[in-house]
Motif scaffolding. Structure first.
Motif, PDB file in Angstrom:
ATOM      1  N   ILE A  37     -32.161 -29.702 -28.023  1.00 44.33           N
ATOM      2  CA  ILE A  37     -32.798 -29.251 -26.815  1.00 44.33           C
ATOM      3  C   ILE A  37     -31.853 -29.221 -25.729  1.00 44.33           C
ATOM      4  N   ILE A  38     -31.952 -28.263 -24.979  1.00 47.07           N
ATOM      5  CA  ILE A  38     -31.070 -28.262 -23.950  1.00 47.07           C
ATOM      6  C   ILE A  38     -32.003 -28.518 -22.672  1.00 47.07           C
ATOM      7  N   VAL A  39     -31.536 -29.092 -21.499  1.00 47.66           N
ATOM      8  CA  VAL A  39     -32.102 -29.142 -20.387  1.00 47.66           C
ATOM      9  C   VAL A  39     -31.165 -28.771 -19.263  1.00 47.66           C
ATOM     10  N   ALA A  40     -31.820 -27.960 -18.410  1.00 40.08           N
ATOM     11  CA  ALA A  40     -30.827 -27.143 -17.344  1.00 40.08           C
ATOM     12  C   ALA A  40     -31.061 -27.890 -16.249  1.00 40.08           C
ATOM     13  N   ILE A  41     -29.969 -28.420 -15.622  1.00 36.90           N
ATOM     14  CA  ILE A  41     -29.953 -29.527 -14.518  1.00 36.90           C
ATOM     15  C   ILE A  41     -29.454 -28.646 -13.351  1.00 36.90           C
ATOM     16  N   ASN A  42     -30.282 -28.655 -12.243  1.00 34.74           N
ATOM     17  CA  ASN A  42     -29.796 -27.902 -10.953  1.00 34.74           C
ATOM     18  C   ASN A  42     -29.726 -28.736  -9.591  1.00 34.74           C
ATOM     19  N   GLY A  43     -30.007 -30.082  -9.746  1.00 38.64           N
ATOM     20  CA  GLY A  43     -29.971 -31.058  -8.601  1.00 38.64           C
ATOM     21  C   GLY A  43     -31.178 -31.190  -7.985  1.00 38.64           C
ATOM     22  N   ARG A  44     -32.348 -30.075  -8.208  1.00 40.39           N
ATOM     23  CA  ARG A  44     -33.534 -30.385  -7.577  1.00 40.39           C
ATOM     24  C   ARG A  44     -34.377 -31.535  -8.426  1.00 40.39           C
ATOM     25  N   GLN A  45     -35.308 -31.782  -8.007  1.00 44.41           N
ATOM     26  CA  GLN A  45     -36.299 -33.014  -8.266  1.00 44.41           C
ATOM     27  C   GLN A  45     -37.032 -32.520  -9.696  1.00 44.41           C
ATOM     28  N   ASN A  46     -37.262 -31.166  -9.465  1.00 40.17           N
ATOM     29  CA  ASN A  46     -37.932 -30.714 -10.746  1.00 40.17           C
ATOM     30  C   ASN A  46     -37.075 -30.618 -12.059  1.00 40.17           C
ATOM     31  N   SER A  47     -35.855 -30.361 -11.889  1.00 42.95           N
ATOM     32  CA  SER A  47     -35.028 -30.442 -13.067  1.00 42.95           C
ATOM     33  C   SER A  47     -34.769 -32.198 -13.582  1.00 42.95           C
ATOM     34  N   GLY A  90     -40.142 -26.809 -13.308  1.00 41.14           N
ATOM     35  CA  GLY A  90     -41.075 -25.901 -12.430  1.00 41.14           C
ATOM     36  C   GLY A  90     -41.027 -26.374 -11.049  1.00 41.14           C
ATOM     37  N   ASN A  91     -41.729 -25.568 -10.431  1.00 40.06           N
ATOM     38  CA  ASN A  91     -41.892 -25.710  -8.951  1.00 40.06           C
ATOM     39  C   ASN A  91     -43.120 -26.532  -8.756  1.00 40.06           C
ATOM     40  N   ASP A  92     -43.020 -27.455  -7.663  1.00 39.00           N
ATOM     41  CA  ASP A  92     -44.019 -28.518  -7.214  1.00 39.00           C
ATOM     42  C   ASP A  92     -45.328 -27.599  -6.840  1.00 39.00           C
ATOM     43  N   GLU A  93     -46.655 -28.230  -6.942  1.00 40.67           N
ATOM     44  CA  GLU A  93     -47.730 -27.382  -6.621  1.00 40.67           C
ATOM     45  C   GLU A  93     -47.888 -26.804  -5.286  1.00 40.67           C
ATOM     46  N   SER A  94     -47.373 -27.660  -4.284  1.00 41.73           N
ATOM     47  CA  SER A  94     -47.395 -27.349  -2.943  1.00 41.73           C
ATOM     48  C   SER A  94     -46.361 -26.098  -2.843  1.00 41.73           C
ATOM     49  N   VAL A  95     -45.218 -25.973  -3.529  1.00 42.75           N
ATOM     50  CA  VAL A  95     -44.450 -24.635  -3.326  1.00 42.75           C
ATOM     51  C   VAL A  95     -45.349 -23.461  -4.095  1.00 42.75           C
ATOM     52  N   THR A  96     -46.019 -23.882  -4.917  1.00 41.85           N
ATOM     53  CA  THR A  96     -46.646 -22.760  -5.606  1.00 41.85           C
ATOM     54  C   THR A  96     -47.968 -22.162  -4.823  1.00 41.85           C
ATOM     55  N   ARG A  97     -48.543 -23.268  -4.095  1.00 40.31           N
ATOM     56  CA  ARG A  97     -49.738 -22.681  -3.348  1.00 40.31           C
ATOM     57  C   ARG A  97     -49.211 -22.037  -2.245  1.00 40.31           C
ATOM     58  N   LYS A  98     -48.137 -22.402  -1.560  1.00 39.33           N
ATOM     59  CA  LYS A  98     -47.659 -21.702  -0.368  1.00 39.33           C
ATOM     60  C   LYS A  98     -47.311 -20.264  -0.519  1.00 39.33           C
ATOM     61  N   HIS A  99     -46.656 -19.930  -1.881  1.00 38.46           N
ATOM     62  CA  HIS A  99     -46.058 -18.773  -2.209  1.00 38.46           C
ATOM     63  C   HIS A  99     -46.972 -18.081  -3.105  1.00 38.46           C
TER      64      HIS A  99
END
Length: 171
Positions: free
Chosen positions: A9-19, A120-129
């Protein structure tokens, strides 16, 4: 016993907490199912090139910006490797340059990966958008063009509804 679904498996890291959460999930999967694990961070030189061609960045800024992204990428890769080591999991890391999704797809092929994990995005981000696309264009392209399954890791694990960070601590 049947054939294993996943070997690498590969995990894409981008520096955000979700990664970072995706990395924790990948570490738990690798340890549980004895999978090969690789973390990949891509310095998005394609976007940097686009910004400099359109005069949003001058040459000096371009080089400095790319250098900062490389340093940040190394920092995040070293951090997730240390998380893997803390759980007794052997993992590889790779810092790549180029277009994000194209480099991840190349890495999938080179590593013979069967699965890609992204945060994935946090729930707060999902609700806002709500009603808008809440994944990045790179994640969208990865989902559309990947020849292997792509798993989007959310803040909580699907079975327990416990934050992944809490599960990782006791794992």
């Amino acid at each position: 016993m049947g054939k294993a679904f996943f070997k690498n498996i590969i995990v894409a890291i981008n520096g955000r907490q979700n990664s970072i959460r995706a990395a924790m999930y990948g570490i738990m999967m690798a340890r549980t199912y004895k999978l090969g694990l690789k973390f990949v961070y891509v310095v998005d030189t394609a976007t940097i090139k686009y910004l400099s061609m359109n005069k949003f960045l001058i040459t000096e800024e371009k080089d400095d910006f790319e250098s900062k992204l490389r340093n940040g990428g190394e920092h995040y890769l070293n951090y997730v490797i240390s998380l893997a080591v803390s759980k007794g999991v052997k993992a590889e890391k790779e810092l790549r340059t180029g277009g994000v999704y194209t480099e991840i797809l190349k890495c999938v092929e080179e590593f013979s990966a069967d699965l890609v994990l992204v945060g994935g995005n946090d729930e707060s981000v999902t609700r806002k958008h709500l009603g808008r696309n809440v994944i990045s264009s790179n994640e969208n392209e990865l989902l559309l063009n990947s020849t292997v399954p792509v798993l989007v890791v959310k803040k909580t694990s699907p079975k327990s509804k416990t934050p992944i960070e809490d599960e990782f601590k006791v794992f």
